[in-house]
Design a protein around this motif. Sequence first.
Motif, PDB file in Angstrom:
ATOM      1  N   PRO A   1      18.482 -20.193  45.716  1.00  0.00           N
ATOM      2  CA  PRO A   1      17.504 -21.288  45.771  1.00  0.00           C
ATOM      3  C   PRO A   1      17.571 -21.962  47.143  1.00  0.00           C
ATOM      4  CG  PRO A   1      18.780 -21.378  43.749  1.00  0.00           C
ATOM      5  CD  PRO A   1      19.446 -20.351  44.612  1.00  0.00           C
ATOM      6  N   SER A   2      16.432 -22.318  47.681  1.00  0.00           N
ATOM      7  CA  SER A   2      16.295 -22.901  49.018  1.00  0.00           C
ATOM      8  C   SER A   2      16.471 -21.881  50.134  1.00  0.00           C
ATOM      9  CB  SER A   2      17.272 -24.071  49.230  1.00  0.00           C
ATOM     10  OG  SER A   2      16.882 -25.175  48.446  1.00  0.00           O
TER      11      SER A   2
ATOM     12  N   ASP B   1      10.122 -15.900  48.996  1.00  0.00           N
ATOM     13  CA  ASP B   1      10.426 -17.308  49.263  1.00  0.00           C
ATOM     14  C   ASP B   1      10.961 -17.930  47.982  1.00  0.00           C
ATOM     15  OD1 ASP B   1      10.390 -20.055  49.656  1.00  0.00           O
ATOM     16  OD2 ASP B   1       8.199 -20.204  49.735  1.00  0.00           O
ATOM     17  N   ARG B   2      12.233 -18.413  48.030  1.00  0.00           N
ATOM     18  CA  ARG B   2      12.797 -19.164  46.908  1.00  0.00           C
ATOM     19  C   ARG B   2      13.095 -20.597  47.321  1.00  0.00           C
ATOM     20  NH1 ARG B   2      17.619 -16.912  43.480  1.00  0.00           N
ATOM     21  NH2 ARG B   2      16.961 -18.715  42.229  1.00  0.00           N
ATOM     22  N   ALA B   3      12.426 -21.058  48.379  1.00  0.00           N
ATOM     23  CA  ALA B   3      12.705 -22.400  48.890  1.00  0.00           C
ATOM     24  C   ALA B   3      11.580 -23.380  48.623  1.00  0.00           C
ATOM     25  CB  ALA B   3      12.980 -22.327  50.397  1.00  0.00           C
TER      26      ALA B   3
ATOM     27  N   LEU C   1       8.983 -23.770  46.384  1.00  0.00           N
ATOM     28  CA  LEU C   1       8.276 -23.716  45.104  1.00  0.00           C
ATOM     29  C   LEU C   1       9.071 -24.520  44.096  1.00  0.00           C
ATOM     30  CD1 LEU C   1       8.866 -20.303  43.310  1.00  0.00           C
ATOM     31  CD2 LEU C   1      10.071 -20.935  45.383  1.00  0.00           C
TER      32      LEU C   1
ATOM     33  N   GLU D   1       9.768 -24.011  40.944  1.00  0.00           N
ATOM     34  CA  GLU D   1      10.653 -23.275  40.042  1.00  0.00           C
ATOM     35  C   GLU D   1      11.618 -22.364  40.811  1.00  0.00           C
ATOM     36  OE1 GLU D   1      10.639 -23.791  36.763  1.00  0.00           O
ATOM     37  OE2 GLU D   1       9.166 -25.373  37.172  1.00  0.00           O
ATOM     38  N   ARG D   2      12.106 -22.824  41.953  1.00  0.00           N
ATOM     39  CA  ARG D   2      12.912 -21.948  42.814  1.00  0.00           C
ATOM     40  C   ARG D   2      14.238 -21.519  42.189  1.00  0.00           C
ATOM     41  NH1 ARG D   2      12.760 -26.982  45.406  1.00  0.00           N
ATOM     42  NH2 ARG D   2      14.737 -28.083  45.593  1.00  0.00           N
ATOM     43  N   HIS D   3      14.715 -22.222  41.177  1.00  0.00           N
ATOM     44  CA  HIS D   3      15.971 -21.822  40.544  1.00  0.00           C
ATOM     45  C   HIS D   3      15.784 -20.633  39.612  1.00  0.00           C
ATOM     46  CE1 HIS D   3      18.482 -25.122  42.044  1.00  0.00           C
ATOM     47  NE2 HIS D   3      17.403 -25.878  41.917  1.00  0.00           N
TER      48      HIS D   3
ATOM     49  N   ALA E   1      10.587 -16.686  42.357  1.00  0.00           N
ATOM     50  CA  ALA E   1      10.365 -16.579  43.796  1.00  0.00           C
ATOM     51  C   ALA E   1       8.913 -16.201  44.042  1.00  0.00           C
ATOM     52  CB  ALA E   1      11.299 -15.528  44.403  1.00  0.00           C
TER      53      ALA E   1
END
Length: 519
Positions: free
Chosen positions: A282-283, A294-296, A298, A300-302, A305
């Motif tokens: 995440p991030s 991209d997991r940063a 959005l 619901e990043r936890h 993606a």
Amino acid sequence: MSERSSTSSRLDALTSWHADWRGLRVAVLGLSVTGFSVADTMAELGADVLVVAERADPAYERLLPVIGVRSAIGPLSAPPADLVEFAPEVVIASPGFSPTHPVVRWTQESGIPLWGDIELAWRVRDKVVRPGGDPADWVLVTGTNGKTTTTRLAATMMVAGGLRAVPCGNIGTPILDAVRDPSGFDVLVVELSSHQLWYLGLQSSPEPVSPHAAVCLNLADDHLEWHGSFQAYRDAKAHVYDNTRVACVYNKSDTATREMVEQADVIDGARAIGFDLGVPGPSDLGVVDGIVVDRAFLAERHRSALELTTVAELQELGLAAPHVVANILAASALARSLDVPPAAIAAALREFRLDPHRMEVVATVAGVTWVDDSKATNPHAAASSLAAYPGSVWIVGGLLKGVDITSLVSARGPLVKAAIVIGEQRDAVRAAFERHAPDVPLHEVVADETGDVMAQVVDLAIGIVADGDVVLLAPAAASFDQFASYADRGEKFAAAVRDRVGRGADGDTDADPSPPAGA
């Protein structure tokens, strides 16, 4: 109030284009692209300007009287009498002036405020504002390698996302020219050299530079002759994160960049955003099963993606070399921090092309691929090239800029098929090979009476290569000993290849120009 205190108070008030700059005595050091942009800006503001330079671009020198600026051109082994008599209230230096330059030392010892062009640009950034009344956001990009590619990528992505963005700074267009452009911008994507960041670290403005987002892509030995030590070089680079408001983007594979972010004095709420070629947390931004994600940025990043592109698509576009993918991830993080949609990032990548002399395939003939990465002007950049093309015939050498090439030769030298050494500092390269890669065939090129180094290089390579080989120009050194620039070096290499090898029957290459990420 003393004269020095009065000057300081006046400078503290000069934080807008619309402030009263009239009559301010400004000495500008240097008269090339940056120096002229500073002189022109200060003249437009009504300041009293003196340009001081050891040598000058003739075109700019001719323009100075036209804009009402005086000059003192000549040796600068000591502060010239014209400068001392002028008694400047502020000195604004071009980035070529090192901390040890006699005029820079005189300025600091005299207690005269010393700025770079970035400090001035931030102060006058409100010349042209957006419809809401705010000046353009700034996004800052630095790193030992990949700055220009990442800067161009980020600006291209932002434009695809509907923002008026422009790459500027060390990339070629002076930041002051971008600030004064009457069309105006939403975002300035500013490439910063370590030299510019050193000057930025001196700032004492009541309104210091505060970017929307910033990134240091990587850190390795470079420009040590300018900074004096690696620690000083590292400390200069770290200023890129000062006062960042939204996103401090860093390279998870480079501990130094993470530590810079951890130690940075940022605005409350700024986030650390990591990137690398692995699976992102995440991030972070990264790569999962060949998908760039991209997991940063959005909600619901936890748990999820966003897909930006795929390695397969990048492969088709010639953008899949590992270090290029890393640059794409960094640029994507900067763009996503400004809410650029993933679809716009994918669209921008489909239109993007690397600059010349950056992993550029010159020709593929008889199964041999000739690659121009003349922009690899330090060992860190050359290491990326050699990782992308292992087993190549390596063209290496030039001006080493105080950097030790031993670790690069130790790590990558034993894997190359042969090495062709160019440049004036061949002894250091030869010694590194003799110690760390003694079994690699080593050839040296000494400039003959024609001065055509690359013709000799290509002739040597022709006698070495076989079907399936790659000849890689990745010098790990600056070019100014034998060429006008890294571009000139690359162009002469390409010309020699075309002259002696040709382009193939259809004029195109027939090899994949970009190895996949992770190769």
